[in-house]
Design a protein around this motif. Structure first.
Motif, PDB file in Angstrom:
ATOM      1  N   ILE A   1       0.815  -1.308  -0.067  1.00 38.74           N
ATOM      2  CA  ILE A   1       0.072  -0.154   0.046  1.00 38.74           C
ATOM      3  C   ILE A   1       1.004   1.365   0.065  1.00 38.74           C
ATOM      4  CG2 ILE A   1      -1.813   1.446   1.320  1.00 38.74           C
ATOM      5  CD1 ILE A   1      -2.714  -1.451   2.297  1.00 38.74           C
ATOM      6  N   ILE A   2       1.905   1.358   0.979  1.00 41.62           N
ATOM      7  CA  ILE A   2       2.698   2.340   0.978  1.00 41.62           C
ATOM      8  C   ILE A   2       3.443   2.531  -0.347  1.00 41.62           C
ATOM      9  CG2 ILE A   2       4.679   3.400   2.183  1.00 41.62           C
ATOM     10  CD1 ILE A   2       3.574   2.246   4.620  1.00 41.62           C
ATOM     11  N   ARG A   3       3.822   1.581  -0.881  1.00 42.23           N
ATOM     12  CA  ARG A   3       4.894   1.405  -2.013  1.00 42.23           C
ATOM     13  C   ARG A   3       3.946   2.114  -3.189  1.00 42.23           C
ATOM     14  NH1 ARG A   3       5.893  -3.293  -2.584  1.00 42.23           N
ATOM     15  NH2 ARG A   3       4.730  -3.986  -4.324  1.00 42.23           N
ATOM     16  N   GLY A   4       2.658   1.731  -3.195  1.00 45.16           N
ATOM     17  CA  GLY A   4       1.728   2.336  -4.296  1.00 45.16           C
ATOM     18  C   GLY A   4       1.554   3.786  -4.131  1.00 45.16           C
ATOM     19  N   GLY A   5       1.577   4.427  -2.922  1.00 44.81           N
ATOM     20  CA  GLY A   5       1.434   5.796  -2.837  1.00 44.81           C
ATOM     21  C   GLY A   5       2.717   6.283  -3.123  1.00 44.81           C
ATOM     22  N   GLN A   6       3.946   5.862  -2.560  1.00 46.76           N
ATOM     23  CA  GLN A   6       5.250   6.337  -2.921  1.00 46.76           C
ATOM     24  C   GLN A   6       5.525   6.496  -4.741  1.00 46.76           C
ATOM     25  OE1 GLN A   6       7.572   3.611  -0.899  1.00 46.76           O
ATOM     26  NE2 GLN A   6       8.064   4.927   0.630  1.00 46.76           N
ATOM     27  N   ASP A   7       4.984   5.473  -5.585  1.00 52.83           N
ATOM     28  CA  ASP A   7       5.354   5.400  -6.849  1.00 52.83           C
ATOM     29  C   ASP A   7       4.440   6.722  -7.454  1.00 52.83           C
ATOM     30  OD1 ASP A   7       7.086   3.508  -6.762  1.00 52.83           O
ATOM     31  OD2 ASP A   7       5.594   1.960  -7.541  1.00 52.83           O
ATOM     32  N   VAL A   8       3.166   6.734  -6.890  1.00 51.84           N
ATOM     33  CA  VAL A   8       2.311   7.897  -7.534  1.00 51.84           C
ATOM     34  C   VAL A   8       3.101   9.454  -7.301  1.00 51.84           C
ATOM     35  CG1 VAL A   8       0.321   9.154  -7.211  1.00 51.84           C
ATOM     36  CG2 VAL A   8       0.451   6.962  -7.492  1.00 51.84           C
ATOM     37  N   CYS A   9       3.619   9.221  -5.958  1.00 50.44           N
ATOM     38  CA  CYS A   9       4.256  10.753  -5.706  1.00 50.44           C
ATOM     39  C   CYS A   9       5.493  10.838  -6.487  1.00 50.44           C
ATOM     40  CB  CYS A   9       4.483  10.802  -4.188  1.00 50.44           C
ATOM     41  SG  CYS A   9       3.305  11.102  -3.209  1.00 50.44           S
ATOM     42  N   ARG A  10       6.200   9.669  -6.780  1.00 49.57           N
ATOM     43  CA  ARG A  10       7.490   9.853  -7.703  1.00 49.57           C
ATOM     44  C   ARG A  10       6.970  10.223  -9.117  1.00 49.57           C
ATOM     45  NH1 ARG A  10       8.779   5.002  -7.209  1.00 49.57           N
ATOM     46  NH2 ARG A  10      10.070   5.401  -5.168  1.00 49.57           N
ATOM     47  N   ALA A  11       5.897   9.835  -9.780  1.00 54.98           N
ATOM     48  CA  ALA A  11       5.416  10.211 -11.042  1.00 54.98           C
ATOM     49  C   ALA A  11       4.949  11.610 -10.979  1.00 54.98           C
ATOM     50  CB  ALA A  11       4.153   9.313 -11.284  1.00 54.98           C
ATOM     51  N   ALA A  12       4.501  12.119  -9.798  1.00 57.69           N
ATOM     52  CA  ALA A  12       4.299  13.557  -9.673  1.00 57.69           C
ATOM     53  C   ALA A  12       5.755  14.363  -9.363  1.00 57.69           C
ATOM     54  CB  ALA A  12       3.103  13.841  -8.613  1.00 57.69           C
ATOM     55  N   GLY A  13       6.498  13.960  -9.278  1.00 58.75           N
ATOM     56  CA  GLY A  13       7.843  14.435  -9.030  1.00 58.75           C
ATOM     57  C   GLY A  13       8.154  14.934  -7.664  1.00 58.75           C
ATOM     58  N   ILE A  14       7.415  14.425  -6.544  1.00 61.36           N
ATOM     59  CA  ILE A  14       7.676  14.702  -5.306  1.00 61.36           C
ATOM     60  C   ILE A  14       7.967  13.818  -4.189  1.00 61.36           C
ATOM     61  CG2 ILE A  14       5.725  16.554  -5.678  1.00 61.36           C
ATOM     62  CD1 ILE A  14       3.950  15.183  -3.975  1.00 61.36           C
ATOM     63  N   PRO A  15       8.381  13.972  -3.190  1.00 57.49           N
ATOM     64  CA  PRO A  15       8.709  12.988  -2.186  1.00 57.49           C
ATOM     65  C   PRO A  15       7.654  12.999  -0.978  1.00 57.49           C
ATOM     66  CG  PRO A  15       9.642  15.238  -1.377  1.00 57.49           C
ATOM     67  CD  PRO A  15       9.271  15.332  -2.753  1.00 57.49           C
ATOM     68  N   ILE A  16       7.511  11.797  -0.451  1.00 55.01           N
ATOM     69  CA  ILE A  16       6.744  11.602   0.737  1.00 55.01           C
ATOM     70  C   ILE A  16       7.844  11.642   1.663  1.00 55.01           C
ATOM     71  CG2 ILE A  16       5.632   9.815   2.283  1.00 55.01           C
ATOM     72  CD1 ILE A  16       4.499   8.559  -0.239  1.00 55.01           C
ATOM     73  N   ALA A  17       7.581  12.834   2.505  1.00 60.00           N
ATOM     74  CA  ALA A  17       8.604  13.281   3.448  1.00 60.00           C
ATOM     75  C   ALA A  17       8.579  13.039   4.925  1.00 60.00           C
ATOM     76  CB  ALA A  17       8.967  14.824   3.142  1.00 60.00           C
ATOM     77  N   GLY A  18       7.521  12.177   5.149  1.00 56.44           N
ATOM     78  CA  GLY A  18       7.217  11.795   6.453  1.00 56.44           C
ATOM     79  C   GLY A  18       5.891  11.270   6.500  1.00 56.44           C
ATOM     80  N   GLY A  19       5.160  11.152   7.822  1.00 55.53           N
ATOM     81  CA  GLY A  19       4.062  10.815   7.904  1.00 55.53           C
ATOM     82  C   GLY A  19       3.733  10.384   9.361  1.00 55.53           C
ATOM     83  N   HIS A  20       2.689   9.659   9.599  1.00 53.61           N
ATOM     84  CA  HIS A  20       2.127   9.133  10.727  1.00 53.61           C
ATOM     85  C   HIS A  20       1.517   7.713  10.580  1.00 53.61           C
ATOM     86  CE1 HIS A  20       1.447   9.368  15.143  1.00 53.61           C
ATOM     87  NE2 HIS A  20       0.124   8.975  14.888  1.00 53.61           N
TER      88      HIS A  20
END
Length: 354
Positions: free
Chosen positions: A126-145
């Protein structure tokens, strides 16, 4: 029938009472909550967009050339494939930044999972799917909870930047504007059929393609002076978000139903009864302000209120900008974008015509 890749664990959709943007609190209930909680709020002059128009994101002016767009969105699974669930949820969250005319700059992950029921590899997918979308958008997932939860929930806090002069609210449509919709409707209907294992493989692929397509036309549309208002169509359905546009502008909005694009097979599935409970809750919340004209298909109400997870942009623009708007959508891969109605002076309401 659809056979999506699922792990040797409970179906994700079986662990949640709702799915995708259909999880939203009903619009009538949400309105009451916001009315009770808004008193005494601090509203600095730099806050260009807050909760007053039920807009897609908050916007805070940083300086003369930059404003921060901030939003959050999260929900329970709409599909059983964990990777695709992550992709859909992340795409949906970033959409609110694009809808304000902004470009995303970073995100924070929100992860709530029943860790005793789901294998760690499922949560990781699940987390990897979100990361791949953000990578496609050109942004990092810089943290979270993260928290342990009785239901699986995933989403993002998303942040972006926009020039203050290019912020596009949902409330700034003008009389004579034309409405353009960027994606076809029917995600809620698809999800209802999927949950009952009655969604065909081809329709499942259409669902994934739609819900994981980033609404990148947003900032490009905001550069057009003839584009006056933008919102994205999500949990309240096309009717609900069009009505928010009408209320914000104090105008009447008309939708020509025959021009509204639908995902393949959606009309037939809706006629067969594959409709979400959220569709009925949506109608109960705002149906009094919607006029359904004579001659509409019997499924029009259900489809107009169908909750869209990661739905398309709804754009109000001047008539002489329509071609430019459609060209932006086409360049960004939204071939089904279509003119679906218009805006005019008159009592605040939404009319859906054949």
């Amino acid at each position: 029938m659809n056979v999506s890749p699922v792990p040797a664990s409970p179906r994700l959709t079986s662990l949640s009472h709702g799915g995708g943007c259909g999880c939203k609190i009903a619009p009538g209930v949400l309105s009451q909550i916001l009315q009770q909680s808004g008193a005494g709020a601090v509203i600095p002059p730099e806050l260009l967009v807050g909760i007053e128009t039920a807009d897609d994101a908050a916007v805070y002016r940083l300086n003369e050339s930059q404003a921060l767009v901030a939003t959050t969105d999260f929900f329970m699974p709409i599909v059983d494939d964990p990777y695709e669930f992550g992709r859909i949820a992340a795409t949906n969250a970033l959409s609110d930044v694009y809808a304000m005319g902004g470009r995303p700059i970073m995100a924070l992950a929100l992860v709530a999972m029943p860790v005793n029921q789901l294998p760690l590899e499922v949560i990781g997918a699940i987390i990897r799917g979100g990361q791949d979308v953000c990578r496609a958008a050109g942004i990092p997932i810089a943290g979270g909870h993260t928290i342990d939860s009785v239901e699986p929930i995933y989403g993002l806090v998303a942040m972006g930047l926009v020039h203050p002069d290019r912020v596009r609210r949902n409330a700034d449509a003008r009389p004579g504007d034309v409405l353009v919709l960027g994606k076809p409707l029917g995600v809620g209907v698809y999800s209802a059929a999927l949950k009952k294992e009655q969604l065909a493989d081809g329709h499942y692929r259409e669902m994934l393609a739609s819900t994981t397509r980033l609404n990148t036309p947003g900032p490009l549309l905001a550069e057009l002076s003839g584009v006056h208002a933008i919102t994205d169509v999500t949990g309240f359905g096309l009717a609900g978000h069009a009505l928010e546009m009408a209320r914000g502008a104090g105008l009447a909005v008309q939708i020509d139903w025959a021009r509204v694009p639908l995902l393949p097979g959606v009309a037939e599935l809706a006629a067969a009864g594959f409709v979400t409970g959220a569709s009925g809750r949506n109608w109960a919340g705002y149906g009094a302000d919607v006029l359904l004209a004579d001659g509409l298909p019997t499924t029009a109400q259900a489809l107009a209120t169908d909750p869209q997870t990661s739905g398309g942009l709804l754009v109000a623009c001047a008539p002489d900008s329509v071609q430019a708007v459609l060209e932006v959508f086409a360049r960004e891969g939204f071939a089904q974008a279509a003119v679906i109605g218009g805006v005019q002076a008159g009592p605040v309401r939404l009319e859906i015509r054949p």
